[in-house]
Design a protein around this motif. Structure first.
Motif, PDB file in Angstrom:
ATOM      1  N   LEU A 162      12.322   9.702   1.244  1.00 57.76           N
ATOM      2  CA  LEU A 162      12.049   8.781   2.328  1.00 57.76           C
ATOM      3  C   LEU A 162      11.075   7.704   1.838  1.00 57.76           C
ATOM      4  O   LEU A 162      10.045   8.031   1.241  1.00 57.76           O
ATOM      5  N   THR A 163      11.408   6.456   2.055  1.00 58.94           N
ATOM      6  CA  THR A 163      10.510   5.354   1.695  1.00 58.94           C
ATOM      7  C   THR A 163      10.459   4.379   2.866  1.00 58.94           C
ATOM      8  O   THR A 163      11.336   4.368   3.722  1.00 58.94           O
ATOM      9  N   GLY A 164       9.449   3.545   2.860  1.00 61.85           N
ATOM     10  CA  GLY A 164       9.340   2.572   3.922  1.00 61.85           C
ATOM     11  C   GLY A 164       8.281   1.531   3.641  1.00 61.85           C
ATOM     12  O   GLY A 164       7.431   1.700   2.768  1.00 61.85           O
ATOM     13  N   ARG A 165       8.362   0.456   4.382  1.00 63.44           N
ATOM     14  CA  ARG A 165       7.387  -0.630   4.286  1.00 63.44           C
ATOM     15  C   ARG A 165       7.383  -1.385   5.605  1.00 63.44           C
ATOM     16  O   ARG A 165       8.367  -1.376   6.342  1.00 63.44           O
ATOM     17  N   TYR A 166       6.243  -2.015   5.890  1.00 60.35           N
ATOM     18  CA  TYR A 166       6.205  -2.875   7.068  1.00 60.35           C
ATOM     19  C   TYR A 166       5.105  -3.907   6.924  1.00 60.35           C
ATOM     20  O   TYR A 166       4.213  -3.756   6.104  1.00 60.35           O
ATOM     21  N   GLY A 167       5.232  -4.952   7.701  1.00 64.90           N
ATOM     22  CA  GLY A 167       4.251  -6.020   7.661  1.00 64.90           C
ATOM     23  C   GLY A 167       4.681  -7.186   8.528  1.00 64.90           C
ATOM     24  O   GLY A 167       5.696  -7.119   9.203  1.00 64.90           O
ATOM     25  N   PRO A 168       3.894  -8.247   8.489  1.00 63.45           N
ATOM     26  CA  PRO A 168       4.184  -9.401   9.350  1.00 63.45           C
ATOM     27  C   PRO A 168       5.333 -10.235   8.844  1.00 63.45           C
ATOM     28  O   PRO A 168       5.616 -10.285   7.648  1.00 63.45           O
TER      29      PRO A 168
ATOM     30  N   ASP B 214       0.818  -1.193   0.000  1.00 60.50           N
ATOM     31  CA  ASP B 214       0.000   0.000   0.000  1.00 60.50           C
ATOM     32  C   ASP B 214       0.863   1.259   0.000  1.00 60.50           C
ATOM     33  O   ASP B 214       1.828   1.356   0.751  1.00 60.50           O
ATOM     34  N   GLU B 215       0.490   2.216  -0.818  1.00 60.66           N
ATOM     35  CA  GLU B 215       1.251   3.466  -0.900  1.00 60.66           C
ATOM     36  C   GLU B 215       0.965   4.397   0.272  1.00 60.66           C
ATOM     37  O   GLU B 215       1.620   5.413   0.424  1.00 60.66           O
ATOM     38  N   SER B 216      -0.004   4.062   1.107  1.00 62.41           N
ATOM     39  CA  SER B 216      -0.349   4.952   2.209  1.00 62.41           C
ATOM     40  C   SER B 216       0.760   5.032   3.262  1.00 62.41           C
ATOM     41  O   SER B 216       0.919   6.060   3.909  1.00 62.41           O
ATOM     42  N   PHE B 217       1.526   3.973   3.431  1.00 63.56           N
ATOM     43  CA  PHE B 217       2.570   4.022   4.455  1.00 63.56           C
ATOM     44  C   PHE B 217       3.716   4.952   4.073  1.00 63.56           C
ATOM     45  O   PHE B 217       4.104   5.806   4.881  1.00 63.56           O
ATOM     46  N   PRO B 218       4.283   4.858   2.862  1.00 63.86           N
ATOM     47  CA  PRO B 218       5.305   5.844   2.496  1.00 63.86           C
ATOM     48  C   PRO B 218       4.772   7.279   2.551  1.00 63.86           C
ATOM     49  O   PRO B 218       5.488   8.196   2.970  1.00 63.86           O
ATOM     50  N   ALA B 219       3.501   7.477   2.157  1.00 64.20           N
ATOM     51  CA  ALA B 219       2.915   8.818   2.240  1.00 64.20           C
ATOM     52  C   ALA B 219       2.824   9.271   3.699  1.00 64.20           C
ATOM     53  O   ALA B 219       3.092  10.437   4.015  1.00 64.20           O
ATOM     54  N   PHE B 220       2.469   8.343   4.575  1.00 62.37           N
ATOM     55  CA  PHE B 220       2.419   8.635   6.007  1.00 62.37           C
ATOM     56  C   PHE B 220       3.795   9.068   6.512  1.00 62.37           C
ATOM     57  O   PHE B 220       3.917  10.019   7.285  1.00 62.37           O
ATOM     58  N   LEU B 221       4.825   8.371   6.066  1.00 64.19           N
ATOM     59  CA  LEU B 221       6.182   8.720   6.491  1.00 64.19           C
ATOM     60  C   LEU B 221       6.568  10.124   6.030  1.00 64.19           C
ATOM     61  O   LEU B 221       7.132  10.905   6.801  1.00 64.19           O
ATOM     62  N   THR B 222       6.281  10.446   4.779  1.00 65.44           N
ATOM     63  CA  THR B 222       6.670  11.771   4.271  1.00 65.44           C
ATOM     64  C   THR B 222       5.844  12.885   4.904  1.00 65.44           C
ATOM     65  O   THR B 222       6.299  14.021   4.967  1.00 65.44           O
ATOM     66  N   GLU B 223       4.636  12.567   5.387  1.00 61.80           N
ATOM     67  CA  GLU B 223       3.868  13.566   6.142  1.00 61.80           C
ATOM     68  C   GLU B 223       4.550  13.851   7.475  1.00 61.80           C
ATOM     69  O   GLU B 223       4.552  14.991   7.940  1.00 61.80           O
ATOM     70  N   ASN B 224       5.091  12.822   8.096  1.00 63.63           N
ATOM     71  CA  ASN B 224       5.750  12.976   9.390  1.00 63.63           C
ATOM     72  C   ASN B 224       7.182  13.489   9.273  1.00 63.63           C
ATOM     73  O   ASN B 224       7.696  14.101  10.207  1.00 63.63           O
ATOM     74  N   PHE B 225       7.830  13.184   8.156  1.00 65.29           N
ATOM     75  CA  PHE B 225       9.203  13.606   7.913  1.00 65.29           C
ATOM     76  C   PHE B 225       9.280  14.197   6.510  1.00 65.29           C
ATOM     77  O   PHE B 225       9.722  13.545   5.568  1.00 65.29           O
ATOM     78  N   PRO B 226       8.848  15.436   6.321  1.00 66.22           N
ATOM     79  CA  PRO B 226       8.852  16.026   4.975  1.00 66.22           C
ATOM     80  C   PRO B 226      10.276  16.263   4.459  1.00 66.22           C
ATOM     81  O   PRO B 226      11.233  16.326   5.236  1.00 66.22           O
ATOM     82  N   VAL B 227      10.380  16.361   3.126  1.00 65.36           N
ATOM     83  CA  VAL B 227      11.665  16.688   2.508  1.00 65.36           C
ATOM     84  C   VAL B 227      12.192  17.960   3.163  1.00 65.36           C
ATOM     85  O   VAL B 227      11.446  18.914   3.395  1.00 65.36           O
ATOM     86  N   GLY B 228      13.473  17.954   3.489  1.00 66.88           N
ATOM     87  CA  GLY B 228      14.101  19.088   4.157  1.00 66.88           C
ATOM     88  C   GLY B 228      14.266  18.892   5.652  1.00 66.88           C
ATOM     89  O   GLY B 228      14.950  19.674   6.311  1.00 66.88           O
ATOM     90  N   THR B 229      13.637  17.822   6.204  1.00 65.74           N
ATOM     91  CA  THR B 229      13.804  17.519   7.625  1.00 65.74           C
ATOM     92  C   THR B 229      15.275  17.266   7.917  1.00 65.74           C
ATOM     93  O   THR B 229      15.987  16.637   7.132  1.00 65.74           O
TER      94      THR B 229
END
Length: 127
Positions: free
Chosen positions: A118-124, A54-69
């Motif tokens: 910033l990219t990321g993924r997670y799961g079981p 799902d693309e929502s997790f990377p989007a969630f990350l960039t909301e919390n850590f925007p470019v320039g952080t």
């Protein structure tokens, strides 16, 4: 007296039969009971639905850590949340019971000490 021994033998045979039939369930139950709860979920993802694709997790990350952080701010926040941060712009963390846990990977690019991607993924992750 003989009836007492017959009843005891029948009870023992019944117990052996129950264990023989359900040995996997019994072993799994004991394993879960003694494996402990494991590490807690990272505060970073409270309320996020898990998904590897799902693309929502990377989007969630960039909301919390925007470019320039600031990279030092990013690393400090991840380390405070229990992530292992490597020297190669990568962080990871696992949590949950030892028999079937969750894992998260976060990767980033930087320039002049500032976040550029910033990219990321997670799961079981279960055996």
């Amino acid at each position: 007296m003989r009836g007492k021994w017959i009843a005891l033998g029948a009870g023992l045979a019944g117990l052996v039969a129950v264990v023989a039939i359900n040995w996997q369930a019994i072993a799994f139950g004991l394993f879960v009971a003694f494996s402990g709860p494991g590490a807690p979920e990272p505060r970073l993802i409270e309320g996020v639905e898990p998904s590897w694709t799902d693309e929502s997790f990377p989007a969630f990350l960039t909301e919390n850590f925007p470019v320039g952080t600031s990279i030092s701010d990013l690393v400090a926040r991840l380390e405070a949340d229990g992530f292992e941060v490597g020297p190669d712009d990568h962080a990871s963390r696992d949590w949950g019971p030892s028999w079937c846990s969750w894992v998260m990977y976060i990767d980033w690019s930087e320039e002049d000490g500032r976040l550029t991607e910033l990219t990321g993924r997670y799961g079981p992750i279960c055996p």
